[in-house]
Write a protein that holds these residues in place. Structure first.
Motif, short mmCIF file in Angstrom:
data_model
loop_
_atom_site.label_atom_id
_atom_site.label_comp_id
_atom_site.label_asym_id
_atom_site.label_seq_id
_atom_site.Cartn_x
_atom_site.Cartn_y
_atom_site.Cartn_z
N ALA A 79 6.70 -4.87 12.15
CA ALA A 79 6.69 -4.15 10.83
C ALA A 79 7.49 -4.98 9.75
O ALA A 79 8.58 -5.37 10.21
N MET A 80 6.89 -5.07 8.62
CA MET A 80 7.47 -5.61 7.83
C MET A 80 7.58 -5.15 6.30
O MET A 80 8.51 -4.99 5.64
N THR A 81 6.44 -4.59 5.82
CA THR A 81 6.49 -4.38 4.42
C THR A 81 5.27 -3.20 4.27
O THR A 81 4.70 -2.55 5.05
N GLY A 82 5.25 -2.74 2.81
CA GLY A 82 4.64 -1.65 2.40
C GLY A 82 5.66 -0.69 1.41
O GLY A 82 6.75 -0.93 1.28
N GLY A 83 4.78 -0.09 0.38
CA GLY A 83 5.82 0.79 -0.25
C GLY A 83 6.04 0.19 -1.71
O GLY A 83 6.58 0.64 -2.58
#
Ligand SMILES: Cc1cc2nc3c(=O)[nH]c(=O)nc-3n(C[C@H](O)[C@H](O)[C@H](O)COP(=O)(O)O)c2cc1C
Length: 317
Positions: A20-24
């Motif tokens: 999990a790293m990024t988004g949004g």
């Protein structure tokens, strides 16, 4: 030689997880698209970053939905912060899962970051019950995930009782959120928080120690992450007891620069080479290879009541 492995009810072409790293945020769209394309082509699993921003502002959902569009067959893991479980309704959680048609949900624990962050909110009271409630309501596996401080076997046992099906170690030795928050606090001129982050910079159970503790203590899937930088590191994690190995930091720059597939192929090649050198034809055979644990890791494990020499002989293919 066969690198394929089962993760829950899915077959991965190698036990490698894009963590999990990024988004949004706007910039995350391209990064998530690149990571997802590589996961699809190579048959790997991928987690998205915290979906909080898109749950609270649906206009940001496109930075996540792109992941399922680019990876229609990959094993995808949704992501929510544990403290948010207390605020979210069942519908909010469903929104996060539907956004990427998730195959699993990771609930991340980041008490260290929340404690150091100037605007942090270290609310962990009653969360175990909340995790239990969410796990019972899901038809897909729930993964409890740390983000840089590792998971102790005592906590792994409590988590297993809540019904989680996987534990992502997120151990110390890689990305440090205390360090990130120390730098942020410094930039904001908050000297006290900066100092707090510096004090706890290296806090936590090293990934290797946490993988052994947890995999020896619970029956759920163990995903090793935190400081893994090569396919050889992945091989070591698997021998120590992990079911899969997760990478974040060393995939971020390649994703931004359009070479993440190559970076993942390198990891797979290194893992394959390690398997060749220990004579393992499958991931199961690799996991059964004898582990030689020395130095600080040995001392740490024995201090915690684990006996590495017994452990090295215990596993059979
Ligand atoms: C840039 C970046 C952003 C991250 N964001 C999240 C996140 O939103 N949710 C989460 O569960 N973990 C997050 N993590 C933690 C990773 O998923 C993973 O547990 C850990 O970073 C693995 O260690 P490594 O970065 O040393 O490979 C993030 C890590 C990085 C490097």
């Amino acid at each position: 030689m066969n690198l394929s492995t089962a993760l829950f009810d899915h077959t991965l072409s190698a036990p490698i997880i894009i963590e999990a790293m990024t988004g949004g945020v706007k910039r995350a769209f391209d990064i998530n698209a690149a990571l997802a394309e590589a996961a699809e082509v190579l048959g790997l699993a991928m987690g998205v970053g915290s979906q909080r921003a898109a749950i609270e502002d649906p206009r940001m959902a496109y930075t996540f939905t792109i992941v399922r569009k680019r990876a229609p067959h990959a094993f995808l893991i949704a992501n929510i912060g544990a403290p948010q479980l207390a605020e979210y309704t069942v519908d909010d959680i469903r929104t996060a899962l539907d956004m990427i048609e998730a195959d699993a949900l990771a609930v991340h624990f980041n008490p260290l970051q929340e404690a150091v962050q100037p605007e942090g909110d270290p609310q962990y009271e009653g969360l175990v019950d909340k995790v239990k409630e969410v796990a019972a309501s899901l038809s897909i596996p729930l993964i409890a995930k740390e983000t840089g401080a590792g998971i102790a076997y005592e906590d792994a046992r409590r988590l297993e009782e809540t019904g989680v099906k996987g534990i992502d170690i997120g151990g110390a030795g890689g990305t440090s959120w205390a360090a990130v928050e120390a730098c942020r606090a410094k930039a904001l001129g908050n000297r006290h928080r900066a100092r707090l982050g510096e004090t706890f910079w290296d806090w936590g159970l090293p990934t290797a120690v946490s993988v052994v503790e947890v995999s020896q203590s619970v029956a759920v899937k163990v995903l090793a992450s935190g400081g893994l930088r090569s396919g050889l590191d992945a091989a070591k994690a698997l021998i120590l007891g992990a079911d899969a190995a997760g990478f974040a930091f060393n995939l971020l720059k390649p994703a931004v620069e359009g070479r993440v597939q190559t970076a993942l192929e390198r990891l797979m090649m290194e893992l394959k080479t390690a398997m060749f050198l220990v004579g393992a034809r499958s991931i199961k055979e690799l996991q059964a290879a004898p582990a030689v644990i020395v130095g600080k890791t040995y001392q740490w494990l024995t201090a915690r009541g684990f006996h590495p020499e017994k452990y090295a002989r215990r596993r059979t293919p």
